[in-house]
Design a protein around this motif. Structure first.
Motif, short mmCIF file in Angstrom:
data_model
loop_
_atom_site.label_atom_id
_atom_site.label_comp_id
_atom_site.label_asym_id
_atom_site.label_seq_id
_atom_site.Cartn_x
_atom_site.Cartn_y
_atom_site.Cartn_z
N THR A 1 0.72 -15.10 6.87
CA THR A 1 0.85 -16.62 6.35
C THR A 1 1.02 -16.74 4.92
O THR A 1 1.77 -17.46 4.48
CB THR A 1 -0.75 -17.13 6.67
OG1 THR A 1 -0.83 -16.82 7.91
CG2 THR A 1 -0.98 -18.32 6.06
N ASN A 2 0.59 -15.59 4.10
CA ASN A 2 1.04 -15.65 2.83
C ASN A 2 2.59 -15.37 2.29
O ASN A 2 3.08 -15.99 1.73
CB ASN A 2 0.51 -14.39 1.88
CG ASN A 2 -1.06 -14.84 1.97
OD1 ASN A 2 -1.70 -15.84 2.12
ND2 ASN A 2 -2.04 -13.84 2.03
N GLN A 3 3.12 -14.50 3.16
CA GLN A 3 4.63 -14.59 3.17
C GLN A 3 5.30 -15.84 3.33
O GLN A 3 6.40 -16.38 2.69
CB GLN A 3 5.02 -13.57 3.89
CG GLN A 3 5.07 -12.00 3.32
CD GLN A 3 5.39 -10.99 4.34
OE1 GLN A 3 5.81 -11.25 5.46
NE2 GLN A 3 5.26 -9.96 3.92
N ASN B 1 -2.60 -12.90 8.20
CA ASN B 1 -3.03 -13.35 7.09
C ASN B 1 -1.81 -13.03 5.94
O ASN B 1 -1.31 -13.87 5.18
CB ASN B 1 -4.30 -12.95 6.41
CG ASN B 1 -5.57 -13.63 6.96
OD1 ASN B 1 -5.71 -14.66 7.50
ND2 ASN B 1 -6.66 -12.96 6.91
N GLU B 2 -1.49 -11.75 6.19
CA GLU B 2 -0.20 -11.38 5.33
C GLU B 2 1.00 -12.23 5.77
O GLU B 2 1.82 -12.66 4.86
CB GLU B 2 0.11 -9.91 5.86
CG GLU B 2 1.10 -9.38 4.84
CD GLU B 2 1.04 -9.35 3.57
OE1 GLU B 2 2.21 -9.64 2.70
OE2 GLU B 2 -0.09 -9.42 3.05
N VAL C 1 0.68 -27.12 0.78
CA VAL C 1 1.15 -26.08 0.13
C VAL C 1 1.60 -26.45 -1.16
O VAL C 1 1.81 -27.64 -1.55
CB VAL C 1 2.55 -25.30 0.81
CG1 VAL C 1 2.94 -24.33 0.01
CG2 VAL C 1 2.05 -24.91 1.87
N LYS D 1 3.80 -19.05 2.91
CA LYS D 1 3.75 -19.86 2.16
C LYS D 1 4.60 -19.57 0.96
O LYS D 1 4.81 -20.52 0.07
CB LYS D 1 2.15 -19.73 1.81
CG LYS D 1 1.30 -20.73 2.71
CD LYS D 1 -0.02 -20.55 2.26
CE LYS D 1 -1.11 -21.24 3.20
NZ LYS D 1 -2.50 -21.20 2.59
N SER D 2 4.75 -18.38 0.64
CA SER D 2 5.47 -17.95 -0.71
C SER D 2 7.09 -18.61 -0.44
O SER D 2 7.64 -18.95 -1.65
CB SER D 2 5.72 -16.46 -0.93
OG SER D 2 6.31 -16.07 0.16
#
Length: 101
Positions: free
Chosen positions: A34-36, A31-32, A101, A38-39
């Motif tokens: 994926t968030n990175q 999850n971390e 996104v 996406k950012s």
């Protein structure tokens, strides 16, 4: 010989225990990540648009030069440069819509 084998066994056991102690939750790591990703996605998409614009300008200058020089393959060069610009823009747009996104 037995002492050497005991030492190897003890070292291996300590190694396995230390690996187990530092293990993390796999879902949290995914999850971390994926968030990175996406950012950075919007920045990457904007970068692809900018590269497409630069390629378009360079292509327009090259086609204009060939056209003024009277070369016969101007249409082929123009279509290849134009196609590469369209490809970059379409890929960026499709990736943006595909990943939501």
């Amino acid at each position: 010989m037995k002492t050497k084998l005991k030492r190897i066994y003890t070292a291996f056991t300590l190694l396995i225990m230390s690996i187990n102690a530092f293990a993390q939750d796999g879902n949290a790591g995914i999850n971390e990540a994926t968030n990175q990703v996406k950012s950075y996605f919007d920045t990457g998409t904007n970068l692809m648009y900018a590269i497409g614009a630069i390629v378009g300008l360079v292509g327009a200058i090259k086609v204009y030069k060939k056209w003024n020089d009277g070369e016969h393959d101007t249409g082929k060069v123009a279509s290849s440069w134009f196609g590469s610009c369209i490809f970059l823009v379409v890929v960026a747009t499709v990736l943006k819509s595909f990943f939501g996104v």
